[in-house]
Motif scaffolding. Structure first.
Motif, PDB file in Angstrom:
ATOM      1  N   ARG A 244      -8.384 123.248  -8.941  1.00  0.00           N
ATOM      2  CA  ARG A 244      -7.662 122.761  -7.761  1.00  0.00           C
ATOM      3  C   ARG A 244      -8.187 123.391  -6.478  1.00  0.00           C
ATOM      4  O   ARG A 244      -8.223 122.748  -5.421  1.00  0.00           O
ATOM      5  CB  ARG A 244      -6.170 123.055  -7.910  1.00  0.00           C
ATOM      6  CG  ARG A 244      -5.464 122.181  -8.940  1.00  0.00           C
ATOM      7  CD  ARG A 244      -4.161 122.831  -9.423  1.00  0.00           C
ATOM      8  NE  ARG A 244      -3.276 123.214  -8.347  1.00  0.00           N
ATOM      9  CZ  ARG A 244      -2.325 122.433  -7.830  1.00  0.00           C
ATOM     10  NH1 ARG A 244      -2.146 121.213  -8.308  1.00  0.00           N
ATOM     11  NH2 ARG A 244      -1.536 122.860  -6.858  1.00  0.00           N
ATOM     12  N   LEU A 245      -8.629 124.662  -6.555  1.00  0.00           N
ATOM     13  CA  LEU A 245      -9.112 125.320  -5.349  1.00  0.00           C
ATOM     14  C   LEU A 245     -10.364 124.645  -4.792  1.00  0.00           C
ATOM     15  O   LEU A 245     -10.531 124.531  -3.575  1.00  0.00           O
ATOM     16  CB  LEU A 245      -9.383 126.795  -5.633  1.00  0.00           C
ATOM     17  CG  LEU A 245      -8.143 127.694  -5.707  1.00  0.00           C
ATOM     18  CD1 LEU A 245      -8.503 129.084  -6.191  1.00  0.00           C
ATOM     19  CD2 LEU A 245      -7.448 127.769  -4.351  1.00  0.00           C
ATOM     20  N   PHE A 246     -11.245 124.191  -5.665  1.00  0.00           N
ATOM     21  CA  PHE A 246     -12.441 123.504  -5.188  1.00  0.00           C
ATOM     22  C   PHE A 246     -12.081 122.190  -4.493  1.00  0.00           C
ATOM     23  O   PHE A 246     -12.701 121.804  -3.501  1.00  0.00           O
ATOM     24  CB  PHE A 246     -13.409 123.245  -6.341  1.00  0.00           C
ATOM     25  CG  PHE A 246     -14.071 124.487  -6.863  1.00  0.00           C
ATOM     26  CD1 PHE A 246     -14.870 125.267  -6.044  1.00  0.00           C
ATOM     27  CD2 PHE A 246     -13.878 124.878  -8.175  1.00  0.00           C
ATOM     28  CE1 PHE A 246     -15.479 126.419  -6.525  1.00  0.00           C
ATOM     29  CE2 PHE A 246     -14.484 126.018  -8.663  1.00  0.00           C
ATOM     30  CZ  PHE A 246     -15.284 126.793  -7.838  1.00  0.00           C
ATOM     31  N   ARG A 247     -11.076 121.505  -5.003  1.00  0.00           N
ATOM     32  CA  ARG A 247     -10.657 120.259  -4.359  1.00  0.00           C
ATOM     33  C   ARG A 247     -10.010 120.553  -3.000  1.00  0.00           C
ATOM     34  O   ARG A 247     -10.177 119.789  -2.051  1.00  0.00           O
ATOM     35  CB  ARG A 247      -9.685 119.498  -5.263  1.00  0.00           C
ATOM     36  CG  ARG A 247     -10.319 119.033  -6.577  1.00  0.00           C
ATOM     37  CD  ARG A 247      -9.473 117.987  -7.279  1.00  0.00           C
ATOM     38  NE  ARG A 247      -8.194 118.491  -7.735  1.00  0.00           N
ATOM     39  CZ  ARG A 247      -8.012 119.118  -8.886  1.00  0.00           C
ATOM     40  NH1 ARG A 247      -9.038 119.336  -9.699  1.00  0.00           N
ATOM     41  NH2 ARG A 247      -6.816 119.536  -9.249  1.00  0.00           N
ATOM     42  N   ARG A 248      -9.305 121.657  -2.916  1.00  0.00           N
ATOM     43  CA  ARG A 248      -8.624 121.986  -1.660  1.00  0.00           C
ATOM     44  C   ARG A 248      -9.611 122.354  -0.544  1.00  0.00           C
ATOM     45  O   ARG A 248      -9.330 122.119   0.633  1.00  0.00           O
ATOM     46  CB  ARG A 248      -7.637 123.127  -1.884  1.00  0.00           C
ATOM     47  CG  ARG A 248      -6.452 122.736  -2.765  1.00  0.00           C
ATOM     48  CD  ARG A 248      -5.530 123.915  -3.022  1.00  0.00           C
ATOM     49  NE  ARG A 248      -4.864 124.372  -1.796  1.00  0.00           N
ATOM     50  CZ  ARG A 248      -4.047 125.414  -1.754  1.00  0.00           C
ATOM     51  NH1 ARG A 248      -3.815 126.119  -2.865  1.00  0.00           N
ATOM     52  NH2 ARG A 248      -3.477 125.762  -0.617  1.00  0.00           N
ATOM     53  N   VAL A 249     -10.754 122.954  -0.918  1.00  0.00           N
ATOM     54  CA  VAL A 249     -11.717 123.350   0.121  1.00  0.00           C
ATOM     55  C   VAL A 249     -12.814 122.309   0.322  1.00  0.00           C
ATOM     56  O   VAL A 249     -13.749 122.539   1.089  1.00  0.00           O
ATOM     57  CB  VAL A 249     -12.378 124.712  -0.195  1.00  0.00           C
ATOM     58  CG1 VAL A 249     -11.334 125.806  -0.229  1.00  0.00           C
ATOM     59  CG2 VAL A 249     -13.163 124.657  -1.500  1.00  0.00           C
ATOM     60  N   ALA A 314      -5.567 135.120   1.411  1.00  0.00           N
ATOM     61  CA  ALA A 314      -4.396 134.400   0.913  1.00  0.00           C
ATOM     62  C   ALA A 314      -3.833 133.463   1.974  1.00  0.00           C
ATOM     63  O   ALA A 314      -3.462 132.313   1.678  1.00  0.00           O
ATOM     64  CB  ALA A 314      -3.330 135.398   0.462  1.00  0.00           C
ATOM     65  N   GLU A 315      -3.769 133.942   3.200  1.00  0.00           N
ATOM     66  CA  GLU A 315      -3.265 133.099   4.290  1.00  0.00           C
ATOM     67  C   GLU A 315      -4.180 131.903   4.525  1.00  0.00           C
ATOM     68  O   GLU A 315      -3.712 130.795   4.802  1.00  0.00           O
ATOM     69  CB  GLU A 315      -3.138 133.939   5.563  1.00  0.00           C
ATOM     70  CG  GLU A 315      -2.017 134.970   5.488  1.00  0.00           C
ATOM     71  CD  GLU A 315      -2.005 135.914   6.676  1.00  0.00           C
ATOM     72  OE1 GLU A 315      -3.007 135.920   7.452  1.00  0.00           O
ATOM     73  OE2 GLU A 315      -1.012 136.661   6.839  1.00  0.00           O
ATOM     74  N   PHE A 316      -5.478 132.125   4.408  1.00  0.00           N
ATOM     75  CA  PHE A 316      -6.436 131.039   4.585  1.00  0.00           C
ATOM     76  C   PHE A 316      -6.229 129.972   3.514  1.00  0.00           C
ATOM     77  O   PHE A 316      -6.178 128.766   3.808  1.00  0.00           O
ATOM     78  CB  PHE A 316      -7.863 131.590   4.515  1.00  0.00           C
ATOM     79  CG  PHE A 316      -8.934 130.567   4.749  1.00  0.00           C
ATOM     80  CD1 PHE A 316      -9.436 130.331   6.016  1.00  0.00           C
ATOM     81  CD2 PHE A 316      -9.459 129.832   3.689  1.00  0.00           C
ATOM     82  CE1 PHE A 316     -10.431 129.386   6.232  1.00  0.00           C
ATOM     83  CE2 PHE A 316     -10.445 128.888   3.891  1.00  0.00           C
ATOM     84  CZ  PHE A 316     -10.933 128.662   5.173  1.00  0.00           C
ATOM     85  N   VAL A 317      -6.095 130.414   2.252  1.00  0.00           N
ATOM     86  CA  VAL A 317      -5.902 129.466   1.151  1.00  0.00           C
ATOM     87  C   VAL A 317      -4.570 128.733   1.292  1.00  0.00           C
ATOM     88  O   VAL A 317      -4.481 127.524   1.067  1.00  0.00           O
ATOM     89  CB  VAL A 317      -5.991 130.196  -0.206  1.00  0.00           C
ATOM     90  CG1 VAL A 317      -5.542 129.280  -1.344  1.00  0.00           C
ATOM     91  CG2 VAL A 317      -7.422 130.682  -0.455  1.00  0.00           C
TER      92      VAL A 317
END
Length: 341
Positions: A244-249, A314-317
């Motif tokens: 999911r993190l790759f899709r978010r960025v 964490a805030e960036f994500v």
């Protein structure tokens, strides 16, 4: 130094064979230095912080390249989510003659998790549980397995699981024992880890494992501090939040300040967040590509973010868009696939 996009372009143009050559893989290595090692709290044995969860989709040749890439760059932990890629990895390692150079984990399979309102499963047969491990020892022609994990669900409902593992550890057939659980989206509240927390407080474990990523940090509140207090090694699963993190960025450039902790790709950014927590002994990454394995190993090399930087990460994500959350299946938590890219 070449970035991932340029590397993959070169590899695609050169063909599959060249894409797997050591020279090209080394060109993709993100930084100089040694892969960080962490001590297993119960013994002090050192393990490299990046592991592989072998995928079922890997073919034999591809798995061999991944395993060689690991050993050549300091990694050695094979961290199996559900046993799905175990035979493939063991076969490849045996053909390479490197089985004894790797640290192997496996799972003790029991009843799948069910709804809280369901009655507990029938008590497991100790002989059948032991036979699972004995069969693997015979099949893979090894005298012992480094780490065997049982699910928190089964351990909570049935003392037989840990009893068998403790017995086989005393016999020298299992070196370390642990308990794992899953925390897929929709994410659980802290109370979902009550069973795992109870086991950690009352049983002599070497390891525990569950989800931990920059995208879901629920274990930071109680589980990670407890692991340090109880001297239990923590294995971070789904470091990329099940992909999911790759899709978010997607389409988002890596921030320049990531260079302050030697992260040169998004994968390394995510990995470094996880391994920078002192409770984490190993961060599991799943892939079918040697180039990604090397990129992942780079996440355990060089500087790590300090506490202030971790907060910034964490805030960036958290500010990134959220992908759709899949519904839970039949009230039970699903594995969500072993690998993440």
């Amino acid at each position: 130094m070449i970035d991932r996009r340029r590397f993959l372009g070169i590899a695609a143009g050169a063909g599959a064979t060249l894409a797997l050559t050591p020279e090209l893989l080394r060109a993709f290595q993100p930084s100089q230095g040694q892969l960080i090692q962490r001590a297993i709290p119960s013994t002090g044995e050192l393990l490299p912080v990046i592991s592989l969860d072998p995928r079922r989709e890997s073919d034999n040749a591809g798995m061999k390249e991944i395993l060689k890439t690991m050993l050549e760059n300091g990694a050695k932990v094979i961290d199996l989510a559900d046993g799905g890629g175990e035979r493939m990895a063991r076969t490849a390692a045996d053909e390479l003659g490197i089985q004894d150079k790797l640290f192997w984990t496996t799972t003790l399979v029991g009843a799948p998790p069910r709804r809280e309102s369901d009655p507990p499963p029938p008590k497991a047969d100790a002989a059948a549980l032991r036979a699972q491990i004995e069969t693997k020892l015979a099949t893979f022609k090894v005298p012992r397995i480094d780490l065997v994990m049982a699910s928190a669900y089964n351990v909570t409902h049935d003392a037989t699981f840990l009893a068998v593992l403790k017995e086989m550890k005393k016999e020298g057939k299992v070196r370390y024992i642990g308990v794992n659980t899953l925390a897929p989206p929709p994410y659980p509240t802290g109370s979902a880890f009550a069973s795992l927390e109870s086991i950690m407080r009352n049983e002599p474990l070497d390891f525990v494992a569950t989800d931990y990523s920059a995208g879901w940090r629920g274990v930071e509140q109680r589980i990670l501090p407890l692991a340090m207090e109880r001297k239990i090694g923590f294995m971070a699963h789904f470091t990329f939040d099940r992909g999911r993190l790759f899709r978010r960025v997607s389409g988002t450039p890596l921030p320049e300040w990531a260079a302050e902790f030697d992260a040169r790709t998004w994968a390394q950014f995510f990995i470094k967040y996880v391994v920078s927590h002192p409770a984490v002994v190993v961060a599991r990454t799943g892939t079918t590509k040697p180039a990604h394995m090397l990129e992942n190993i780079g996440g355990g090399i060089g500087r790590l973010p300090n506490e202030a930087m971790r907060k910034r990460m964490a805030e960036f994500v958290d500010a990134l868009p959220q992908p759709p959350t899949p519904p839970a299946t039949n009230g039970a938590r699903t594995a969500g696939t072993a690998g993440e890219r």
